[in-house]
Write a protein that holds these residues in place. Structure first.
Motif, PDB file in Angstrom:
ATOM      1  N   GLY A  65      11.685  -7.247   1.142  1.00 34.80           N
ATOM      2  CA  GLY A  65      12.005  -8.560   0.595  1.00 34.80           C
ATOM      3  C   GLY A  65      12.085  -9.645   1.657  1.00 34.80           C
ATOM      4  O   GLY A  65      12.024 -10.848   1.339  1.00 34.80           O
ATOM      5  N   LYS A  66      12.212  -9.266   2.910  1.00 35.98           N
ATOM      6  CA  LYS A  66      12.268 -10.239   4.010  1.00 35.98           C
ATOM      7  C   LYS A  66      10.886 -10.758   4.379  1.00 35.98           C
ATOM      8  O   LYS A  66      10.755 -11.739   5.109  1.00 35.98           O
ATOM      9  N   VAL A  67       9.835 -10.091   3.851  1.00 33.81           N
ATOM     10  CA  VAL A  67       8.462 -10.460   4.174  1.00 33.81           C
ATOM     11  C   VAL A  67       8.028 -11.578   3.238  1.00 33.81           C
ATOM     12  O   VAL A  67       8.237 -11.515   2.034  1.00 33.81           O
ATOM     13  N   THR A  68       7.404 -12.585   3.769  1.00 36.50           N
ATOM     14  CA  THR A  68       6.857 -13.641   2.918  1.00 36.50           C
ATOM     15  C   THR A  68       5.435 -13.275   2.563  1.00 36.50           C
ATOM     16  O   THR A  68       4.661 -12.825   3.408  1.00 36.50           O
ATOM     17  N   ALA A  69       5.089 -13.469   1.320  1.00 39.44           N
ATOM     18  CA  ALA A  69       3.753 -13.091   0.846  1.00 39.44           C
ATOM     19  C   ALA A  69       2.679 -13.988   1.419  1.00 39.44           C
ATOM     20  O   ALA A  69       2.875 -15.040   1.895  1.00 39.44           O
ATOM     21  N   ALA A  97      -5.108  -3.214   6.579  1.00 37.77           N
ATOM     22  CA  ALA A  97      -3.721  -3.690   6.511  1.00 37.77           C
ATOM     23  C   ALA A  97      -3.666  -5.173   6.178  1.00 37.77           C
ATOM     24  O   ALA A  97      -2.659  -5.652   5.644  1.00 37.77           O
ATOM     25  N   ASP A  98      -4.738  -5.901   6.454  1.00 33.76           N
ATOM     26  CA  ASP A  98      -4.762  -7.337   6.144  1.00 33.76           C
ATOM     27  C   ASP A  98      -4.571  -7.612   4.656  1.00 33.76           C
ATOM     28  O   ASP A  98      -4.118  -8.689   4.277  1.00 33.76           O
ATOM     29  N   ALA A  99      -4.922  -6.662   3.799  1.00 35.64           N
ATOM     30  CA  ALA A  99      -4.819  -6.840   2.350  1.00 35.64           C
ATOM     31  C   ALA A  99      -3.402  -6.612   1.820  1.00 35.64           C
ATOM     32  O   ALA A  99      -3.140  -6.859   0.650  1.00 35.64           O
ATOM     33  N   TYR A 100      -2.502  -6.139   2.683  1.00 34.80           N
ATOM     34  CA  TYR A 100      -1.161  -5.742   2.242  1.00 34.80           C
ATOM     35  C   TYR A 100      -0.089  -6.354   3.129  1.00 34.80           C
ATOM     36  O   TYR A 100      -0.309  -6.641   4.298  1.00 34.80           O
ATOM     37  N   GLN A 101       1.100  -6.472   2.555  1.00 34.50           N
ATOM     38  CA  GLN A 101       2.237  -6.986   3.308  1.00 34.50           C
ATOM     39  C   GLN A 101       3.132  -5.871   3.834  1.00 34.50           C
ATOM     40  O   GLN A 101       3.953  -6.105   4.718  1.00 34.50           O
ATOM     41  N   ALA A 122       0.839  -1.196   0.000  1.00 33.52           N
ATOM     42  CA  ALA A 122       0.000   0.000   0.000  1.00 33.52           C
ATOM     43  C   ALA A 122       0.876   1.249   0.000  1.00 33.52           C
ATOM     44  O   ALA A 122       1.855   1.334   0.742  1.00 33.52           O
ATOM     45  N   PHE A 123       0.520   2.205  -0.833  1.00 35.47           N
ATOM     46  CA  PHE A 123       1.092   3.551  -0.828  1.00 35.47           C
ATOM     47  C   PHE A 123      -0.046   4.461  -0.404  1.00 35.47           C
ATOM     48  O   PHE A 123      -1.040   4.593  -1.122  1.00 35.47           O
ATOM     49  N   LEU A 124       0.057   5.062   0.769  1.00 34.44           N
ATOM     50  CA  LEU A 124      -1.013   5.899   1.305  1.00 34.44           C
ATOM     51  C   LEU A 124      -0.717   7.368   1.043  1.00 34.44           C
ATOM     52  O   LEU A 124       0.338   7.870   1.428  1.00 34.44           O
ATOM     53  N   THR A 125      -1.671   8.053   0.391  1.00 33.99           N
ATOM     54  CA  THR A 125      -1.529   9.488   0.152  1.00 33.99           C
ATOM     55  C   THR A 125      -2.864  10.187   0.367  1.00 33.99           C
ATOM     56  O   THR A 125      -3.928   9.574   0.260  1.00 33.99           O
ATOM     57  N   ALA A 126      -2.786  11.459   0.646  1.00 38.55           N
ATOM     58  CA  ALA A 126      -3.971  12.308   0.689  1.00 38.55           C
ATOM     59  C   ALA A 126      -4.377  12.617  -0.752  1.00 38.55           C
ATOM     60  O   ALA A 126      -3.597  12.403  -1.684  1.00 38.55           O
ATOM     61  N   PRO A 127      -5.578  13.130  -0.963  1.00 37.12           N
ATOM     62  CA  PRO A 127      -6.017  13.453  -2.325  1.00 37.12           C
ATOM     63  C   PRO A 127      -5.156  14.497  -3.024  1.00 37.12           C
ATOM     64  O   PRO A 127      -5.140  14.565  -4.245  1.00 37.12           O
ATOM     65  N   GLU A 128      -4.426  15.299  -2.253  1.00 39.65           N
ATOM     66  CA  GLU A 128      -3.606  16.339  -2.860  1.00 39.65           C
ATOM     67  C   GLU A 128      -2.385  16.602  -1.983  1.00 39.65           C
ATOM     68  O   GLU A 128      -2.474  16.583  -0.759  1.00 39.65           O
ATOM     69  N   GLY A 129      -1.235  16.807  -2.631  1.00 40.95           N
ATOM     70  CA  GLY A 129      -0.069  17.265  -1.893  1.00 40.95           C
ATOM     71  C   GLY A 129       1.082  16.297  -1.750  1.00 40.95           C
ATOM     72  O   GLY A 129       2.090  16.631  -1.150  1.00 40.95           O
ATOM     73  N   VAL A 130       0.966  15.103  -2.317  1.00 42.64           N
ATOM     74  CA  VAL A 130       2.080  14.163  -2.223  1.00 42.64           C
ATOM     75  C   VAL A 130       3.219  14.632  -3.131  1.00 42.64           C
ATOM     76  O   VAL A 130       2.983  15.147  -4.227  1.00 42.64           O
ATOM     77  N   GLU A 131       4.444  14.489  -2.651  1.00 48.78           N
ATOM     78  CA  GLU A 131       5.619  14.819  -3.462  1.00 48.78           C
ATOM     79  C   GLU A 131       5.758  13.718  -4.521  1.00 48.78           C
ATOM     80  O   GLU A 131       5.965  12.551  -4.186  1.00 48.78           O
TER      81      GLU A 131
END
Length: 180
Positions: free
Chosen positions: A176-180, A64-68, A4-13
């Motif tokens: 990379g240390k996380v198992t899917a 968070a359950d949907a992401y590693q 997951a990449f979490l951003t607000a609707p506006e303002g991410v670099e």
């Protein structure tokens, strides 16, 4: 592995969104854009409007359950808006509760302070956040990238866009240390 990449609707670099995204995608990971509203997010090149990117899911539609792993790009306005959204704060906190790796660059650690996950952690950020992060219980260091790896999970942080090569290397190694 979905990240997951979490951003607000506006303002991410923009570069803090696109460079880690590309680095992860090139290794076969599946980055997904999560925001507080559906539609698109507007990125910035510092203070200038840049591109828009389609949102895959909202924080209210996923967990968070949907992401590693979780990546928090910076930009001044982005984390400032996210820390005012209860669902976004809870989403971030849930990664720490699950012991999943989190990466944050530049101003993004502001939302970590709001989520209450910094006591006992060591991290870096844009220098102007130093006092806020210390007040939230963290130890702040001035390093290109810092990996805080504890029994409570891994936190990768970096200071600014110029540090992106080191940040990308660290997230590739740690995620990379996380198992899917």
């Amino acid at each position: 592995m979905q990240i997951a990449f979490l951003t607000a609707p506006e303002g991410v670099e923009q570069v803090e969104l696109t460079e880690p995204w590309q680095a992860l995608a090139e290794t076969g990971e599946i980055p997904r854009l999560v925001s507080t509203r559906p539609g698109h997010v507007r990125a910035f090149h510092h203070l200038d409007r840049a591109d828009t990117f389609p949102v895959d899911e909202t924080v209210g539609e996923t967990s968070a359950d949907a992401y590693q792993a979780l990546v928090l790009p910076g930009g001044v306005a982005n984390p400032d808006a996210l820390r005012l959204d209860e669902d976004a704060v809870a989403f971030v906190r849930s990664f720490f509760d699950a012991g999943k790796p989190v990466a944050a660059i530049c101003h993004a650690p502001w939302i970590l302070a709001e989520a209450g996950v910094l006591p006992g952690r060591t991290l870096t950020s844009w220098p102007s956040l130093r006092t806020d992060l210390r007040n939230a219980g963290a130890t702040w260091v001035d390093e290109r990238v810092h990996v805080d790896d504890t029994a409570r999970g891994t936190l990768v942080t970096s200071r600014k866009p110029a540090d992106l090569p080191a940040f990308d290397d660290a997230i590739l190694r740690e995620f990379g240390k996380v198992t899917a």
